[in-house]
Design an enzyme around this catalytic site. Structure first.
Site, mmCIF file in Angstrom:
data_model
loop_
_atom_site.group_PDB
_atom_site.id
_atom_site.type_symbol
_atom_site.label_atom_id
_atom_site.label_comp_id
_atom_site.label_asym_id
_atom_site.label_seq_id
_atom_site.Cartn_x
_atom_site.Cartn_y
_atom_site.Cartn_z
ATOM 1 N N LYS A 109 34.277 24.642 -9.990
ATOM 2 C CA LYS A 109 34.056 26.082 -10.108
ATOM 3 C C LYS A 109 35.399 26.775 -9.893
ATOM 4 O O LYS A 109 36.057 26.544 -8.874
ATOM 5 C CB LYS A 109 33.017 26.576 -9.099
ATOM 6 N N ALA A 164 31.344 16.922 -5.011
ATOM 7 C CA ALA A 164 30.920 15.574 -5.387
ATOM 8 C C ALA A 164 29.583 15.647 -6.118
ATOM 9 O O ALA A 164 28.669 16.353 -5.703
ATOM 10 C CB ALA A 164 30.801 14.693 -4.146
ATOM 11 N N ASP A 212 20.850 34.510 -3.273
ATOM 12 C CA ASP A 212 20.507 33.916 -4.563
ATOM 13 C C ASP A 212 19.905 32.518 -4.385
ATOM 14 O O ASP A 212 20.423 31.532 -4.897
ATOM 15 C CB ASP A 212 21.762 33.857 -5.437
ATOM 16 N N GLU A 239 15.823 21.847 -4.421
ATOM 17 C CA GLU A 239 15.514 20.540 -5.005
ATOM 18 C C GLU A 239 15.339 19.486 -3.919
ATOM 19 O O GLU A 239 15.881 19.605 -2.813
ATOM 20 C CB GLU A 239 16.636 20.099 -5.962
#
Length: 565
Positions: free
Chosen positions: A263, A368, A436, A441
């Protein structure tokens, strides 16, 4: 004669001004010292039910003996908050816990630390390392259940299993390893031979094999330092745009077949999010991804994949090596002579919102990668406290104060640890002001009995001047929190540790800290302020409910009793 008297009078005036100046400087020094000494002190609780849970005041500490001969003042930093009903317990010795590993990336010595701001050394810190002391504390060395075979996400097959698999599906096995290696060498990859011996595995593979049902990595695993060093130093062989998501991110490849999620820096560290912007209308921040990993680790969660900062060359490490033609077509040279690109994504991928080097150098975060979905499928869950992502509508939890009663009756929140897992995530998000968090998951292999992955934290640390109380809605509405989480939050509020000091020291180990601090002092102060708010919310809950604390430390208590007898 008059001149002589005038000279004496002038000297007296100068002497008086000098004394006044010295006095003012001394008063200012004493004032600054008093401010520093009162930082990170846990506010006292007036809750009548506080006796039902461990407190951190001096009357309810149990000392932990040091391996070295330290003063009583220094040894107080290793005290474990305990409950009044356990006051009869004797001293808990440090030998009960494994303290051989300090848990830090760069193994700080605690002798000299440098804080860098604007490229210049701001302050030299000498003395003990608060980070080392924190990770030596019993709360960060709790006994853990023995890992069973099905508690590991992946594992290397034994030779017998490999032979059986090869005999059953011989056509799918790799018959000629040298041919595979020669093809790899043409692409610039390392010539490697991996066996069942973990010493032959690259750091990223060891990271994958170390993922368990309870955490992404073991803080004491030496491979953690190797992995972060590898992410920060390995040559980049390829870069393509990562599909999905709303903003620009790249997938980069390394010679040892590892990959990382990149990013880029989109705005300066000190740029605060405009108060008029919605939570989904801001740039993601590379330093937020790095800082989130460090904060998650300091809270003892270990649920964010390792992230490091790195300075790359936009031209040689992206533009010249990318095979992504769509990405390569978005490169251009700005009027200022900087190499820029913008990629293709849902938001902020246009010539009006480019990512630019200076002229070639670009700060990025590298995370990673988790195991491929074909090897370790993940399930995406919609957060019960997901925001509406509408500029006009409110979510159900924003309108119904008793919303948690509905959640508690809904699987998988009606049993197990899933509810306190979500509250852990809310605590993390509130500390770093991340609004946000619409989904989370988990690894499918572990079913519902596992931890939550704290992924995608780029919109954190956007505002330091104000807090967002709605992020704590899960904690406020459910009034439930893990005992280990609560005790660690209390510990990090104490002056001997102090969350802002700990994370400042932890972030100083990142390579980008040599350019400028990854978090400004305003953000560090905000962390301490928000930590106090969380503890106050818990105290308010304890005034209204008796079952606020979820005891996840039964193994610790049993081990503690065993040591006493």
């Amino acid at each position: 004669m008059g001149k002589r008297y005038l000279g004496q009078s002038t000297r007296s005036i100068y002497l008086g001004l000098a004394c006044l100046s010295l006095t003012l400087h001394l008063l200012l020094a004493f004032f600054c010292l008093s401010v520093l000494q009162t930082a990170c002190v846990l506010p006292t609780s007036s809750s009548p039910t506080s006796s039902s849970f461990p407190r951190t005041d001096s009357q309810h500490h149990q000392t932990v003996s040091h391996s070295s001969s330290s003063s009583s003042a220094a040894s107080s930093s290793n005290k474990l908050p305990t409950s009044p009903q356990n006051d009869e317990r004797h001293e808990l010795t440090a030998s009960t816990f494994d303290q051989k590993q300090n848990g830090s990336f760069g193994e700080p010595t605690g002798k000299t630390k440098k804080l860098v701001e604007g490229g210049k050394v701001k302050q030299a810190v000498t003395g003990r390392s608060k980070l080392e002391e924190l990770f030596k504390h019993p709360l960060y060395n709790l006994p853990r259940p023995e890992r069973q075979q099905d508690d590991w996400l992946l594992r290397v097959k034994t030779e017998e299993e490999a032979q059986e698999a090869a005999s059953e599906e011989e056509e799918n096995s790799i018959a000629d390893d040298s041919e595979w290696q020669s093809a790899s060498q043409e692409k610039g990859y390392d010539k490697v031979t991996w066996t069942t011996d973990k010493e032959t595995h690259p750091p990223w593979l060891r990271f994958h094999l170390g993922i368990s049902r309870w955490e992404l990595y073991d803080r004491k695993d030496p491979n953690l330092a190797q992995l972060t060093h590898y992410l920060a130093t390995q040559n980049i062989l390829g870069a393509v745009q990562k599909t999905g998501g709303t903003q620009l991110k790249l997938l980069v490849s390394f010679p040892n077949y590892g990959q990382a999620l990149l990013k880029p820096m989109r705005q300066s560290r000190d740029a605060e999010t405009d108060v008029n912007l919605f939570y989904f209308s801001d740039f993601e921040r590379h330093n937020a991804e790095i800082s989130a990993f460090h904060l998650d680790r300091l809270l003892g969660f270990n649920r964010i994949p390792p992230v490091v900062g790195r300075l790359i060359n936009v031209t040689t490490e992206i533009r010249e090596i990318t095979t992504d033609h769509k990405l390569s077509r978005t490169f251009f040279t700005s009027p200022a002579g900087n190499v820029c690109f913008y990629g293709q994504c849902e938001y902020y991928c246009s010539t009006e919102h480019p990512v630019c080097g200076r002229p070639h150098a670009l700060e990025v975060s590298l995370a990673a990668m988790l195991p491929d979905l074909s090897l370790a499928p993940r399930r995406s869950w919609r957060s019960p406290w997901r925001r509406s992502y509408s500029r006009t509508k409110l979510a159900q939890w924003e309108k119904n104060p008793a919303y948690c009663d509905i959640v508690k009756q809904t699987p998988p929140y009606n049993h197990g640890t899933r509810l306190v897992d979500v509250i852990d995530m809310a605590v993390l998000d509130f500390l770093m002001s991340n609004m946000d968090r619409h989904h989370y998951e988990t690894f499918e292999a572990f079913g519902n009995d596992t931890f939550l992955l704290h992924l995608d934290n780029g919109r954190a640390f956007g505002r330091h001047s104000q807090d967002e109380p709605s992020i704590l809605a899960p904690l406020k509405q459910c009034c439930r929190i893990r005992r280990s989480t609560y005790l660690r939050l209390q510990l990090l509020s104490l002056r001997d540790y102090c969350l802002s000091d700990i994370i400042r020291e932890s972030l100083a180990q990142d390579l980008l800290a040599s350019v400028a601090p990854l978090l400004s002092e305003q953000h560090l102060s905000a962390l301490d302020r928000r930590l106090t708010t969380i503890l106050e919310v818990v105290q308010d809950c304890k005034k209204k409910h008796n079952d606020v604390i979820y005891n996840d430390m039964e193994a610790f208590d049993q081990n503690y009793d065993h040591q006493l007898h």
